[in-house]
Design an enzyme around this catalytic site. Sequence first.
Site, mmCIF file in Angstrom:
data_model
loop_
_atom_site.group_PDB
_atom_site.id
_atom_site.type_symbol
_atom_site.label_atom_id
_atom_site.label_comp_id
_atom_site.label_asym_id
_atom_site.label_seq_id
_atom_site.Cartn_x
_atom_site.Cartn_y
_atom_site.Cartn_z
ATOM 1 N N ARG A 225 43.585 -78.231 -2.718
ATOM 2 C CA ARG A 225 42.598 -77.161 -2.797
ATOM 3 C C ARG A 225 41.287 -77.779 -3.265
ATOM 4 N NH1 ARG A 225 47.462 -75.106 -4.807
ATOM 5 N NH2 ARG A 225 48.230 -73.266 -3.684
ATOM 6 N N LYS A 250 47.533 -73.851 -8.473
ATOM 7 C CA LYS A 250 47.630 -72.397 -8.416
ATOM 8 C C LYS A 250 48.962 -71.955 -8.996
ATOM 9 C CE LYS A 250 46.774 -68.578 -5.233
ATOM 10 N NZ LYS A 250 46.460 -68.220 -3.827
ATOM 11 N N HIS A 356 37.887 -75.478 2.026
ATOM 12 C CA HIS A 356 39.295 -75.086 1.940
ATOM 13 C C HIS A 356 39.960 -75.091 3.313
ATOM 14 C CE1 HIS A 356 42.642 -73.411 -0.334
ATOM 15 N NE2 HIS A 356 42.864 -72.569 0.660
ATOM 16 N N ARG A 359 42.293 -77.956 3.965
ATOM 17 C CA ARG A 359 43.674 -77.815 3.483
ATOM 18 C C ARG A 359 44.521 -77.100 4.536
ATOM 19 N NH1 ARG A 359 47.296 -76.946 -0.930
ATOM 20 N NH2 ARG A 359 48.133 -74.830 -0.993
ATOM 21 N N HIS A 382 53.386 -74.381 -2.111
ATOM 22 C CA HIS A 382 53.664 -72.967 -1.872
ATOM 23 C C HIS A 382 54.973 -72.575 -2.551
ATOM 24 C CE1 HIS A 382 51.115 -73.080 2.064
ATOM 25 N NE2 HIS A 382 50.382 -72.859 0.995
ATOM 26 N N TYR A 391 50.997 -70.986 9.040
ATOM 27 C CA TYR A 391 50.360 -71.989 9.895
ATOM 28 C C TYR A 391 51.039 -72.116 11.251
ATOM 29 C CZ TYR A 391 48.071 -73.033 5.530
ATOM 30 O OH TYR A 391 47.355 -72.916 4.374
#
Length: 416
Positions: A225, A250, A356, A359, A382, A391
């Site tokens: 990120r 995150k 971003h 990424r 994730h 994706y």
Amino acid sequence: MFDFFGKSRTETLEIESESLIKFLRSMRDNGVAPWQRHQAAVSAGRYQRMLVGEIRDEIQTIITKLADLAEADRRGDGAAAARENHYDPNEHPLLIQMRQTLRRRRYKYDTEKAYVGWAQRFLDANSGAEIESLGDVQVRDFLNSLVMNPEGGVAASTLTQAKSALLFLFQEVVGRELGFLDHSNATKPKSLPVVLTQAEVAAIRAELSGMKRLMFDLIYGSGLRHKECRRLRIKDMQIDEGTILVRDGKGEKDRITVLPRHVRGEILEQIEACRRRHRRDLEMGEGEVFLPDALARKYPNEARKFGWQWLFASSRTRMDPRSGKYWRHHVSEDFLAKPFSKALAATGCAKNAVPHSLRHSFATHLLESGSDIRTVQELMGHADVSTTMTYLHVMNRPGIAVTSPLDRMLESTKGE
């Protein structure tokens, strides 16, 4: 609590501040965690409300203090709030109080900025009104105004953040419960991520140089990120192993991702540049950087050690908005964002891309090359594979490509 005071369950237990403090101290002395002591205080408050119809102010004060202690214990060094006492004297007193509460509970500075920002917007929307006169109706109207904005409603995540900020303001700062907030839902649908092709990535990269291009390469080559890249420290670069240790990403999670081979030489050069600058800082009596609470308390001298220095440090020192100290921060968001925007325009790419997006491109290109989705999930950090599966919707995967019916029709009539 009944057993502690020698009362039977059939007797009425008078909840007084002195007796409650005595009970909570006994829990502390027996090693009971702060969050459990907070639960006990909340239970005592509810019992008092059942008996007399309200929670008295002195009991509410105890509950609030224990809530601060419990949250600080979960997030880090609670005593650090005493060192973070720098505030803007021109700011609304209620917002300063909100900052104090957030700091006591060890919320991150990004959360503090966001929450105080929403509280400021709420107060501006109700300009001239005292906080005592504001409540459920005004909060609901404010949230509805975000959704019904004629320039476009906010995203669901933005609405959730605004609601959380106002609930924190009223419940944790003002000390008043809000009722059921029956507000409109966010209207902006969740969109697919912007993904650049490899040719577009190469074209944008060619427009950048120096530290900006190195940051570009790490975001795209490692799936970082933008914030994670800016916050890399020297010790996070595991060059011999070919990996990067991403700290406090995150969700406050750590992970390991790949360090591209082609940038390892540039990383070593960047580290040496940081070493020279750090020596100069130390000679001037500076060289200190921000450390996580628990580390700063346990190892007070670590903040000046080279390993903790930012890999992408700012060219000048500036004041920390919480502590008021002057030290060297990492580069700002605009350091790469603005040059990226100019480079994007120079290539003629019409996509609405930002740093971003690199990424997103990292994940998509890995999947296109046949990488296992679980591996990509780990590299991206994730929590749920369903996030990574997003994706799959923006890539051209062999075996699932379709032919347009228009193409089939025109191809079948070519010879006619």
